[in-house]
Design a protein around this motif. Structure first.
Motif, PDB file in Angstrom:
ATOM      1  N   MET A   1      47.904  31.522  46.858  1.00 34.75           N
ATOM      2  CA  MET A   1      48.150  32.356  45.686  1.00 34.75           C
ATOM      3  C   MET A   1      46.847  33.055  45.325  1.00 34.75           C
ATOM      4  O   MET A   1      45.785  32.466  45.342  1.00 34.75           O
ATOM      5  N   SER A   2      46.957  34.316  44.989  1.00 38.49           N
ATOM      6  CA  SER A   2      45.804  35.128  44.634  1.00 38.49           C
ATOM      7  C   SER A   2      45.760  35.330  43.126  1.00 38.49           C
ATOM      8  O   SER A   2      46.779  35.241  42.443  1.00 38.49           O
ATOM      9  N   ASN A   3      44.581  35.615  42.613  1.00 40.48           N
ATOM     10  CA  ASN A   3      44.418  35.840  41.179  1.00 40.48           C
ATOM     11  C   ASN A   3      44.068  37.290  40.889  1.00 40.48           C
ATOM     12  O   ASN A   3      43.456  37.982  41.713  1.00 40.48           O
TER      13      ASN A   3
ATOM     14  N   ASN B   1      42.145  37.176  35.973  1.00 43.16           N
ATOM     15  CA  ASN B   1      42.077  35.944  36.760  1.00 43.16           C
ATOM     16  C   ASN B   1      43.346  35.094  36.693  1.00 43.16           C
ATOM     17  O   ASN B   1      43.331  33.938  37.082  1.00 43.16           O
ATOM     18  N   LYS B   2      44.432  35.645  36.196  1.00 46.11           N
ATOM     19  CA  LYS B   2      45.702  34.912  36.190  1.00 46.11           C
ATOM     20  C   LYS B   2      46.314  34.985  37.586  1.00 46.11           C
ATOM     21  O   LYS B   2      46.072  35.932  38.328  1.00 46.11           O
TER      22      LYS B   2
ATOM     23  N   TYR C   1      45.856  43.348  41.169  1.00 45.85           N
ATOM     24  CA  TYR C   1      46.050  43.340  39.724  1.00 45.85           C
ATOM     25  C   TYR C   1      47.524  43.122  39.410  1.00 45.85           C
ATOM     26  O   TYR C   1      48.391  43.586  40.138  1.00 45.85           O
ATOM     27  N   GLY C   2      47.793  42.460  38.268  1.00 45.92           N
ATOM     28  CA  GLY C   2      49.154  42.380  37.760  1.00 45.92           C
ATOM     29  C   GLY C   2      49.526  43.719  37.143  1.00 45.92           C
ATOM     30  O   GLY C   2      48.674  44.603  36.970  1.00 45.92           O
TER      31      GLY C   2
END
Length: 53
Positions: free
Chosen positions: A1-3, A8-9, A21-22
């Motif tokens: 899983m990447s943040n 950093n979520k 990025y989200g």
């Protein structure tokens, strides 16, 4: 899983992981990048203004 590179979520979708990025942080980062580009000046502008470098 990447943040996320910004908050950093953990990123949940493949698209977000690929981008880094989200969705919310992507919009915020794009706005910051646009503002950064808007306030930049070129060397030509400095030379034309006569300011010593």
């Amino acid at each position: 899983m990447s943040n996320c590179k910004r908050c950093n979520k953990p990123l949940k979708t493949v698209k977000s992981i690929d981008i880094g990025y989200g969705p919310v942080c992507k919009k915020k980062q794009a706005a910051e990048d646009a503002e950064f580009e808007r306030i930049q000046i070129t060397l030509e502008e400095v030379v034309e203004s006569g300011v010593a470098v």
